[in-house]
Each structure stands twice: as structure tokens, then as C-alpha cells.
Design a protein around this motif. Structure first.
Motif, PDB file in Angstrom:
ATOM      1  N   GLU A  13       0.829  -1.208   0.000  1.00 28.01           N
ATOM      2  CA  GLU A  13       0.000   0.000   0.000  1.00 28.01           C
ATOM      3  C   GLU A  13       0.863   1.258   0.000  1.00 28.01           C
ATOM      4  OE1 GLU A  13      -4.231  -1.159   2.119  1.00 28.01           O
ATOM      5  OE2 GLU A  13      -2.577  -0.536   3.415  1.00 28.01           O
ATOM      6  N   PRO A  43     -11.540  -5.793   0.660  1.00 37.38           N
ATOM      7  CA  PRO A  43     -10.831  -5.073  -0.404  1.00 37.38           C
ATOM      8  C   PRO A  43     -11.560  -3.795  -0.806  1.00 37.38           C
ATOM      9  CG  PRO A  43     -11.100  -7.395  -0.957  1.00 37.38           C
ATOM     10  CD  PRO A  43     -11.964  -7.137   0.234  1.00 37.38           C
ATOM     11  N   LEU A  64      -5.599  -0.554  -0.178  1.00 34.31           N
ATOM     12  CA  LEU A  64      -6.092  -1.776  -0.797  1.00 34.31           C
ATOM     13  C   LEU A  64      -7.188  -2.454   0.025  1.00 34.31           C
ATOM     14  CD1 LEU A  64      -2.672  -3.305  -1.937  1.00 34.31           C
ATOM     15  CD2 LEU A  64      -4.337  -2.079  -3.357  1.00 34.31           C
ATOM     16  N   GLY A 124      -8.136  -2.692  -4.317  1.00 36.64           N
ATOM     17  CA  GLY A 124      -7.751  -4.018  -3.841  1.00 36.64           C
ATOM     18  C   GLY A 124      -8.402  -5.121  -4.650  1.00 36.64           C
TER      19      GLY A 124
END
Length: 297
Positions: A41, A58, A48, A62
Motif C-alpha cells: 500500500e 478489499p 487496498l 484491492g
């Protein structure tokens, strides 16, 4: 790809929904999972996951990463199949794909091949999906229809089968015996894909009213079972089901062609050549004993 370990970890977190689930799947410590996600990240400059008490959910970014990572991980796994196929001995995994309805004919042949080559592991993958040879999903594909056109594949004509139009005795008991002149008064079995390029499907699309196709299926094995169960008029290989009643003999436009397809990178390997030779010998036997089967000129 310099950071594939971190991307792969994030994918497993997205799939499992928890750090502990990803750690178990990957066989690493949960602290390593957290470190990989945090590092990724920070490097990408995007969040994410949403962290909460029940785990990790997510974000849109993500989810995008997980979809791409899933495909990449699958392709890495399938690469192993291709690499294993490049040896000079006939051993290890041998993956063949074919239509499910072809398996009763094919399975005894593959069993005999394995008896002759006991160090092989046979995988027979059936279904309508075209397994991608370039990703190592199969060593040999037996495909029906028109000649495959993929530029990196080697396609050899395998055999042809004559199809005829049949009904079951149960159907006749309920609806009467169809004739060539009364087909438009009877129920038919067809595929769920109305744009199918199968020869018999193209004939049915132009010759049989769509309203008459009252039983639709998504695969060839279900089509055979529907025919045997009396669901309607349908196609089968001539002589394959003696209990069925033939109402129209094979027509040239119904003939189904089959192809042996391999990837160019594996085509000349000992393993693939051994399978191809075995299958071609089997086709000669079928053609000698089954009038519905013919070999290419």
C-alpha cells in the motif's frame, strides 16, 4: 513483478478476508502478511483494504489487484504443466481435454495408454470450455467442429462421426413417431447457445421452428441424457444408443469433425507424440468397427 510476493499475499488476503486465513494458505506468519500488505500500500500509494474487527475487505483498488493477481498466479501454476511436458520420457502428468460425451470412447484408450506407460498421471478434462494450451491447461485437446485457428497450435484432423436424428421409445409413446414430413409438429432438444456453430445446431436453427425446441441444455452429455429420457427429438452418433429410434439417417451437413490440437512448444515432445500416436491408432480401430466413424482421407 519485483514485488510479486507482496502482491500474492494481498491477493490471498482478499480471497480469505482475514490475515490469519491468508497466512494459513501461504504457510507464512501473520506478521509477514501484515508487513507485505502495508509495504505494498505504501509503495503504490493507494489503500487496498478496509480494516475492521472481522477482517479485511478489499477496496475497489484491492479488488482490481486481486483479479489480476489471481490470473497471474494461475498462469504460473499452469506453466508447470508445460515445463513438465518437455521431457524426453513418457512419464509425469498427461492432460487431455475433450467433450464429455466423448469420454466413454476415450477413457478406455487412455487407461490402456497408462498401462503401457505406468509412470504417467492421466488427467481427462471434459466440458465445453476451450482449455488454453498456451497456458499449459492441457497437453492434447480433442476438439469438435471447424479446424482450430489459433496460430501457436498444431491441429491435425482426427476423425469424423456421422450423426442421425433420433427419438426414444418413451417419446414415441407420448407424442407419436416423427417423420421427415412432420418434424415441425414435434418437440426438439437443443443447445442453450442459440449461436452454436456445431453443424447439427446450424441445421436445426434454419430447419426447425424455435418454438419447437422445448428442451435446452448447456452441454453435450446432458443433450444425450435428455434424448434417452424422451424429452424430444435429438441428435446422436449413429448406432451409439441401440434403444433409440432413428427417424432420419445421417446427412452430410450433420457430420461432426474432430481435431487433435497441441501447442507448438510441446508438439514434438516424447510424451505428446506418444499420446497422439496412441489416439490415432485407437481411431483406426474405431473406424474398422464402427460405421459411424471415418478417418480423414
Amino acid at each position: 513483478m519485483d514485488h510479486w510476493d507482496e502482491i500474492r499475499t494481498a491477493y490471498h488476503v482478499a480471497r480469505a478476508g482475514t490475515v490469519s486465513g491468508a497466512a494459513d494458505s501461504l504457510g507464512i506468519h501473520h506478521a509477514t502478511v501484515i508487513r507485505h500488505v502495508d509495504s505494498l500500500e505504501a509503495r503504490m500509494g493507494v489503500k487496498l483494504f478496509q480494516r475492521h474487527a472481522r477482517g479485511y475487505t478489499p477496496t475497489e483498488a484491492g479488488a482490481d489487484l486481486a483479479r489480476i493477481a489471481s490470473t497471474t498466479e494461475e498462469q504460473f501454476a499452469q506453466l508447470g504443466t508445460r515445463l513438465k511436458g518437455q521431457g524426453e520420457d513418457v512419464s509425469g502428468e498427461v492432460v487431455i481435454t475433450a467433450l464429455a460425451s466423448f469420454s466413454p470412447r476415450l477413457t478406455p484408450v487412455l487407461a490402456a495408454f497408462q498401462h503401457a506407460h505406468p509412470n504417467t498421471l492421466i488427467r481427462l478434462r471434459t466440458g465445453l470450455r476451450l482449455f488454453r494450451l498456451e497456458y499449459g491447461e492441457a497437453h492434447v485437446a480433442i476438439r469438435a467442429g471447424q479446424a482450430p485457428q489459433e496460430p501457436d497450435n498444431v491441429a491435425q484432423r482426427f476423425l469424423s462421426m456421422d450423426l442421425s436424428l433420433h427419438v426414444s421409445p418413451d417419446y414415441v409413446a407420448r407424442y407419436g413417431l416423427p417423420t421427415e414430413g412432420t418434424l415441425d409438429q414435434h418437440r426438439f432438444i437443443g443447445g442453450d447457445d442459440i449461436h452454436s456453430r456445431a453443424p447439427f445446431a446450424r441445421w436445426m436453427a434454419k430447419s426447425i421452428p424455435d418454438d419447437n425446441v422445448t428442451f435446452r441444455v448447456t452441454d453435450d452429455m446432458s443433450m444425450q441424457q435428455a434424448l434417452l429420457s424422451g424429452a424430444g427429438v435429438g441428435f446422436a452418433v449413429r448406432g451409439e444408443h441401440p434403444d433409440l429410434i432413428e427417424i432420419m439417417p445421417p446427412q452430410p451437413e450433420w457430420r461432426s469433425d474432430f481435431w487433435l490440437v497441441t501447442h507448438v512448444d510441446l508438439h514434438r515432445t516424447a510424451k505428446v507424440q506418444a499420446v497422439l500416436s496412441w489416439l490415432k491408432d485407437a481411431a483406426k480401430t474405431w473406424a474398422d468397427t464402427d460405421p459411424a466413424v471415418s478417418l480423414p482421407d
